[in-house]
Design a protein around this motif. Sequence first.
Motif, PDB file in Angstrom:
ATOM      1  N   ASN A   1       0.928  -1.209   0.031  1.00  0.00           N
ATOM      2  CA  ASN A   1      -0.148   0.120   0.123  1.00  0.00           C
ATOM      3  C   ASN A   1       0.894   1.266   0.078  1.00  0.00           C
ATOM      4  N   THR A   2       0.264   2.262  -0.438  1.00  0.00           N
ATOM      5  CA  THR A   2       1.296   3.577  -0.501  1.00  0.00           C
ATOM      6  C   THR A   2       0.961   4.443   0.955  1.00  0.00           C
ATOM      7  N   LEU A   3       0.285   3.765   1.823  1.00  0.00           N
ATOM      8  CA  LEU A   3      -0.154   4.371   3.175  1.00  0.00           C
ATOM      9  C   LEU A   3       0.916   3.887   4.135  1.00  0.00           C
ATOM     10  N   HIS A   4       1.324   4.686   5.168  1.00  0.00           N
ATOM     11  CA  HIS A   4       2.238   4.128   6.223  1.00  0.00           C
ATOM     12  C   HIS A   4       2.044   5.197   7.280  1.00  0.00           C
ATOM     13  N   TYR A   5       2.062   4.310   8.516  1.00  0.00           N
ATOM     14  CA  TYR A   5       1.855   5.038   9.826  1.00  0.00           C
ATOM     15  C   TYR A   5       2.770   6.289   9.991  1.00  0.00           C
ATOM     16  N   ARG A   6       3.895   5.949   9.853  1.00  0.00           N
ATOM     17  CA  ARG A   6       5.128   7.063  10.366  1.00  0.00           C
ATOM     18  C   ARG A   6       5.139   8.208   9.485  1.00  0.00           C
ATOM     19  N   CYS A   7       4.268   8.408   8.569  1.00  0.00           N
ATOM     20  CA  CYS A   7       4.381   9.670   7.410  1.00  0.00           C
ATOM     21  C   CYS A   7       4.273  10.881   8.180  1.00  0.00           C
ATOM     22  N   GLY A   8       5.225  11.880   7.529  1.00  0.00           N
ATOM     23  CA  GLY A   8       4.703  13.238   7.734  1.00  0.00           C
ATOM     24  C   GLY A   8       3.065  13.746   7.824  1.00  0.00           C
TER      25      GLY A   8
ATOM     26  N   LEU B   1       3.659  17.932  21.338  1.00  0.00           N
ATOM     27  CA  LEU B   1       2.528  16.999  21.753  1.00  0.00           C
ATOM     28  C   LEU B   1       2.205  16.203  20.301  1.00  0.00           C
ATOM     29  N   SER B   2       2.082  16.814  19.398  1.00  0.00           N
ATOM     30  CA  SER B   2       1.580  16.197  18.153  1.00  0.00           C
ATOM     31  C   SER B   2       2.594  15.123  17.902  1.00  0.00           C
ATOM     32  N   TYR B   3       3.940  15.556  18.067  1.00  0.00           N
ATOM     33  CA  TYR B   3       4.970  14.425  17.530  1.00  0.00           C
ATOM     34  C   TYR B   3       4.914  13.300  18.641  1.00  0.00           C
TER      35      TYR B   3
END
Length: 306
Positions: free
Chosen positions: A190-197, A237-239
Amino acid sequence: MEGVMFAGKTVNVTAVRRKDKQIDFYEVPRQEVAWVNKLKKIPLLRGIVGIIESSAKGAQHLNFSAEKYAEDETGEEATEEKKSGGMGNLTLILGVAVVGVISFLFGKFVFTLVPAFIEQLLFQNLFENQILHNLLEGVIKIMLLIGYIYFISLTPLIKRLFQYHGAEHKVISAYEAGKELTVANVQKFNTLHYRCGSSFIVFTVIVGVIVYSFFEYDSLWERLWLRIALLPLVIGLSYEVLRITNSMRDIPVLRVLGYPGLWLQKLTTKEPDDSQVEVSIASFNRMLELDQALLTNVGRDSGKAV
């Protein structure tokens, strides 16, 4: 532009496809700074440091790809010395890095202040509940963000950029799954990934709505200045939220925390063709090769020292 960058343990590598179909590499060893590494271990601060560092380094690699792209379009070879007007290599790199950081901060300020201004302008006299105002601000921010990404994705250049983004994610996913990095194998992912910006961007909106709800304001200017003052906290916090969602992605019930970021990636990534995947594989393999070589050399040097 026409390429992919991967960050390894010891080196950052960009591979770009030239007009003659050859692949050029840009390799920059990672310079470790002691005090920066210490900041990276402190919760909240590490997110801010990481974003600034990534913006600076990413700008260097973007500049390399842009130069190669321009050379292919104009048919002219230009040296760094000529393009920089006689500046030395170090000066050029530092200049590009500063521009990258400033560009990130400017974009962040725009997407933080404009939604607050629009919400205040449209809804300030309709009700007094500031939490509801903050929620509407978040909705406006998401709408502006999605609209901006959608419209730029319609341009051929950005569409190809997003295809390479998808190729990057596919290669990472294939590697993490232990698959051989061939075009056929990588294309199955898939083109999706959890660690993406892209996920980080969504979390700054969600976290911002929550954080802003703890602070009251009496005027538009106070509201805007409050957003600026709280920006480092929201980024930090978002990071941390991004780290948590990534660590929980294998837990069925909790993996939904990362879904908002994945949904945005449906806009920021596109299905790549085989040639784009080939470039991504080349970049990743080159990064692994240099990492292994440099780490081996460090190990040998350490052994001699002992």
